[in-house]
Design a protein around this motif. Structure first.
Motif, PDB file in Angstrom:
ATOM      1  N   ASP A 255      59.681  44.660  59.455  1.00 30.97           N
ATOM      2  CA  ASP A 255      60.337  45.087  58.372  1.00 30.97           C
ATOM      3  C   ASP A 255      62.193  44.827  58.761  1.00 30.97           C
ATOM      4  O   ASP A 255      63.208  45.396  59.061  1.00 30.97           O
ATOM      5  CB  ASP A 255      60.956  46.752  57.348  1.00 30.97           C
ATOM      6  CG  ASP A 255      61.971  46.460  56.648  1.00 30.97           C
ATOM      7  OD1 ASP A 255      62.405  45.648  55.929  1.00 30.97           O
ATOM      8  OD2 ASP A 255      61.805  47.513  55.945  1.00 30.97           O
ATOM      9  N   HIS A 256      62.188  43.142  58.301  1.00 30.14           N
ATOM     10  CA  HIS A 256      63.444  43.066  59.049  1.00 30.14           C
ATOM     11  C   HIS A 256      64.966  43.369  57.971  1.00 30.14           C
ATOM     12  O   HIS A 256      66.232  43.559  58.337  1.00 30.14           O
ATOM     13  CB  HIS A 256      63.578  40.954  59.090  1.00 30.14           C
ATOM     14  CG  HIS A 256      62.957  41.016  60.920  1.00 30.14           C
ATOM     15  ND1 HIS A 256      62.824  39.684  60.548  1.00 30.14           N
ATOM     16  CD2 HIS A 256      62.092  41.528  60.614  1.00 30.14           C
ATOM     17  CE1 HIS A 256      62.047  39.883  62.129  1.00 30.14           C
ATOM     18  NE2 HIS A 256      61.803  40.901  62.450  1.00 30.14           N
ATOM     19  N   GLY A 257      64.697  44.359  56.573  1.00 28.46           N
ATOM     20  CA  GLY A 257      65.239  44.976  56.249  1.00 28.46           C
ATOM     21  C   GLY A 257      65.719  46.145  56.279  1.00 28.46           C
ATOM     22  O   GLY A 257      66.846  46.487  56.164  1.00 28.46           O
ATOM     23  N   SER A 258      65.349  47.287  57.545  1.00 29.44           N
ATOM     24  CA  SER A 258      65.739  48.122  57.874  1.00 29.44           C
ATOM     25  C   SER A 258      66.952  47.724  59.157  1.00 29.44           C
ATOM     26  O   SER A 258      66.667  46.593  59.789  1.00 29.44           O
ATOM     27  CB  SER A 258      64.358  48.825  58.779  1.00 29.44           C
ATOM     28  OG  SER A 258      63.734  47.957  59.095  1.00 29.44           O
ATOM     29  N   PRO A 259      67.360  49.232  59.817  1.00 25.96           N
ATOM     30  CA  PRO A 259      68.859  49.218  60.067  1.00 25.96           C
ATOM     31  C   PRO A 259      68.271  48.496  62.021  1.00 25.96           C
ATOM     32  O   PRO A 259      67.002  48.673  62.544  1.00 25.96           O
ATOM     33  CB  PRO A 259      68.982  49.931  60.148  1.00 25.96           C
ATOM     34  CG  PRO A 259      68.704  50.853  59.153  1.00 25.96           C
ATOM     35  CD  PRO A 259      67.161  50.318  58.937  1.00 25.96           C
ATOM     36  N   SER A 260      69.195  47.898  62.722  1.00 27.87           N
ATOM     37  CA  SER A 260      68.934  47.304  64.040  1.00 27.87           C
ATOM     38  C   SER A 260      68.265  48.857  64.623  1.00 27.87           C
ATOM     39  O   SER A 260      69.622  49.331  64.748  1.00 27.87           O
ATOM     40  CB  SER A 260      69.431  46.222  64.474  1.00 27.87           C
ATOM     41  OG  SER A 260      69.269  46.161  65.786  1.00 27.87           O
ATOM     42  N   GLN A 261      67.505  48.784  65.889  1.00 28.48           N
ATOM     43  CA  GLN A 261      67.813  50.010  66.962  1.00 28.48           C
ATOM     44  C   GLN A 261      68.832  50.214  68.529  1.00 28.48           C
ATOM     45  O   GLN A 261      68.357  50.679  68.965  1.00 28.48           O
ATOM     46  CB  GLN A 261      66.491  50.284  66.635  1.00 28.48           C
ATOM     47  CG  GLN A 261      65.142  50.919  65.353  1.00 28.48           C
ATOM     48  CD  GLN A 261      64.444  51.335  66.499  1.00 28.48           C
ATOM     49  OE1 GLN A 261      64.105  52.679  66.578  1.00 28.48           O
ATOM     50  NE2 GLN A 261      63.208  50.431  66.658  1.00 28.48           N
ATOM     51  N   VAL A 262      68.741  48.182  68.231  1.00 23.32           N
ATOM     52  CA  VAL A 262      69.547  48.213  69.713  1.00 23.32           C
ATOM     53  C   VAL A 262      70.352  48.484  69.829  1.00 23.32           C
ATOM     54  O   VAL A 262      71.576  47.748  68.352  1.00 23.32           O
ATOM     55  CB  VAL A 262      69.423  46.113  69.741  1.00 23.32           C
ATOM     56  CG1 VAL A 262      69.599  46.245  71.030  1.00 23.32           C
ATOM     57  CG2 VAL A 262      67.445  46.511  70.093  1.00 23.32           C
ATOM     58  N   PRO A 263      70.776  49.723  70.420  1.00 21.73           N
ATOM     59  CA  PRO A 263      72.868  49.348  70.526  1.00 21.73           C
ATOM     60  C   PRO A 263      72.958  48.242  70.722  1.00 21.73           C
ATOM     61  O   PRO A 263      73.436  47.536  71.142  1.00 21.73           O
ATOM     62  CB  PRO A 263      72.463  50.478  71.745  1.00 21.73           C
ATOM     63  CG  PRO A 263      71.529  50.610  71.891  1.00 21.73           C
ATOM     64  CD  PRO A 263      70.350  50.405  71.612  1.00 21.73           C
ATOM     65  N   GLU A 264      74.973  48.766  70.220  1.00 20.89           N
ATOM     66  CA  GLU A 264      75.049  47.356  70.576  1.00 20.89           C
ATOM     67  C   GLU A 264      75.772  46.675  71.842  1.00 20.89           C
ATOM     68  O   GLU A 264      76.079  45.103  73.075  1.00 20.89           O
ATOM     69  CB  GLU A 264      77.055  47.852  69.482  1.00 20.89           C
ATOM     70  CG  GLU A 264      76.912  47.712  67.970  1.00 20.89           C
ATOM     71  CD  GLU A 264      78.019  48.043  67.515  1.00 20.89           C
ATOM     72  OE1 GLU A 264      79.645  47.693  68.356  1.00 20.89           O
ATOM     73  OE2 GLU A 264      78.761  47.969  66.532  1.00 20.89           O
ATOM     74  N   PRO A 265      76.058  47.581  72.813  1.00 21.23           N
ATOM     75  CA  PRO A 265      76.543  47.516  74.477  1.00 21.23           C
ATOM     76  C   PRO A 265      75.143  46.521  74.867  1.00 21.23           C
ATOM     77  O   PRO A 265      75.372  45.314  75.512  1.00 21.23           O
ATOM     78  CB  PRO A 265      76.119  48.536  75.280  1.00 21.23           C
ATOM     79  CG  PRO A 265      76.663  49.537  74.369  1.00 21.23           C
ATOM     80  CD  PRO A 265      76.374  49.110  72.636  1.00 21.23           C
ATOM     81  N   PHE A 266      73.778  46.530  74.194  1.00 14.49           N
ATOM     82  CA  PHE A 266      72.636  45.241  74.805  1.00 14.49           C
ATOM     83  C   PHE A 266      73.092  44.170  74.348  1.00 14.49           C
ATOM     84  O   PHE A 266      72.670  43.523  74.750  1.00 14.49           O
ATOM     85  CB  PHE A 266      71.413  45.506  73.968  1.00 14.49           C
ATOM     86  CG  PHE A 266      71.034  47.358  74.976  1.00 14.49           C
ATOM     87  CD1 PHE A 266      70.576  46.608  76.640  1.00 14.49           C
ATOM     88  CD2 PHE A 266      70.694  47.885  74.826  1.00 14.49           C
ATOM     89  CE1 PHE A 266      69.943  47.432  77.323  1.00 14.49           C
ATOM     90  CE2 PHE A 266      70.086  49.702  75.268  1.00 14.49           C
ATOM     91  CZ  PHE A 266      69.613  49.286  76.715  1.00 14.49           C
ATOM     92  N   ASP A 267      74.071  44.122  73.008  1.00 15.98           N
ATOM     93  CA  ASP A 267      74.433  42.528  72.387  1.00 15.98           C
ATOM     94  C   ASP A 267      74.713  41.711  73.675  1.00 15.98           C
ATOM     95  O   ASP A 267      74.884  40.465  73.717  1.00 15.98           O
ATOM     96  CB  ASP A 267      75.256  42.960  71.362  1.00 15.98           C
ATOM     97  CG  ASP A 267      74.809  43.481  69.818  1.00 15.98           C
ATOM     98  OD1 ASP A 267      73.271  43.192  70.100  1.00 15.98           O
ATOM     99  OD2 ASP A 267      75.579  43.783  69.049  1.00 15.98           O
ATOM    100  N   ALA A 268      75.440  42.457  74.842  1.00 19.91           N
ATOM    101  CA  ALA A 268      76.027  41.005  75.964  1.00 19.91           C
ATOM    102  C   ALA A 268      75.199  40.830  76.984  1.00 19.91           C
ATOM    103  O   ALA A 268      75.812  40.072  77.817  1.00 19.91           O
ATOM    104  CB  ALA A 268      77.040  41.871  76.168  1.00 19.91           C
TER     105      ALA A 268
END
Length: 216
Positions: A120-133
């Motif tokens: 369900d891509h309408g639910s919130p992302s679980q990946v913490p922002e620091p992993f974005d980099a």
């Protein structure tokens, strides 16, 4: 500075390396008692602490409950350089069933997005922002990388990297959502519940979740 300068405890060792005594002393300290009763802090374990995680605490004892309360109240544990000892620690005190990869780590670990409700891509992302980099793919040669089978992870775990479509699929970096509910009744101990169950109980103010970050 002193490796444990943030608290004083008579059982802490005086060696330069982090020891099991040091980590146990931290969990026994008044500081950790305070942290386990409040939100929102991060406790970081470096690669050197992998072999210093205690595995002999009583699973139904006060210290083990304190460990669960720390995460369950909305705090975060981060294990950098995690490996088999980390999995043993989490399996013993947090009721997980993490299983090591049955094959050597591959060179195909790629990053992807994880959502609270699978599919369900309408639910919130679980990946913490620091992993974005972090890079889209891990380097082909990553010495000491420790991966865990994704099939052994709790529901609602955010898998940051995996080697799908390889079977069994494994991941060296993931985030476990550990949740606790407060039973009805005076002085009732907080109990672990599934992350999806907590989603409903949270509306009643009776459930909170924290995160356990495994970075192998």
């Amino acid at each position: 500075g002193n490796k444990l300068s943030y608290f004083e405890h008579p059982e802490a060792s005086h060696s330069k390396a982090v020891t099991v005594r040091d980590v146990s002393a931290l969990f026994e300290s008044n500081l950790f008692l305070f942290l386990s009763s409040n939100c929102c802090k991060t406790l970081y374990f470096s690669p050197e602490a992998e072999q210093a995680l205690p595995t002999t605490l009583a699973t139904n004892g006060a210290l083990a409950q304190r460990l669960r309360d720390f995460v369950g109240r909305g705090n975060r544990l981060v294990f950098n350089g995690a490996g088999p000892s980390t999995s043993t620690f989490l399996n013993r005190y947090y009721g997980t069933h993490l299983a090591a990869a049955s094959h050597p780590p591959s060179s195909g670990f790629a990053k992807h997005e994880s959502f609270f409700f699978a599919g369900d891509h309408g639910s919130p992302s679980q990946v913490p922002e620091p992993f974005d980099a972090l890079p889209a793919k891990l380097p082909r040669s990553t010495p000491g990388l420790s991966a865990v089978r994704t099939s052994s992870m709790p529901d609602a775990t955010a898998v940051v990297y995996n080697d799908f479509p390889r079977e069994p699929t494994t991941s060296p970096a993931f985030v476990i959502h550990f949740c606790q509910a407060t039973p009805r009744g005076p002085a009732a101990a907080r109990v672990a519940v599934d992350a999806h169950q907590c989603h409903a109980l949270a509306a009643q103010g009776r459930c909170t979740c924290g995160e356990i970050v495994y970075a192998g």
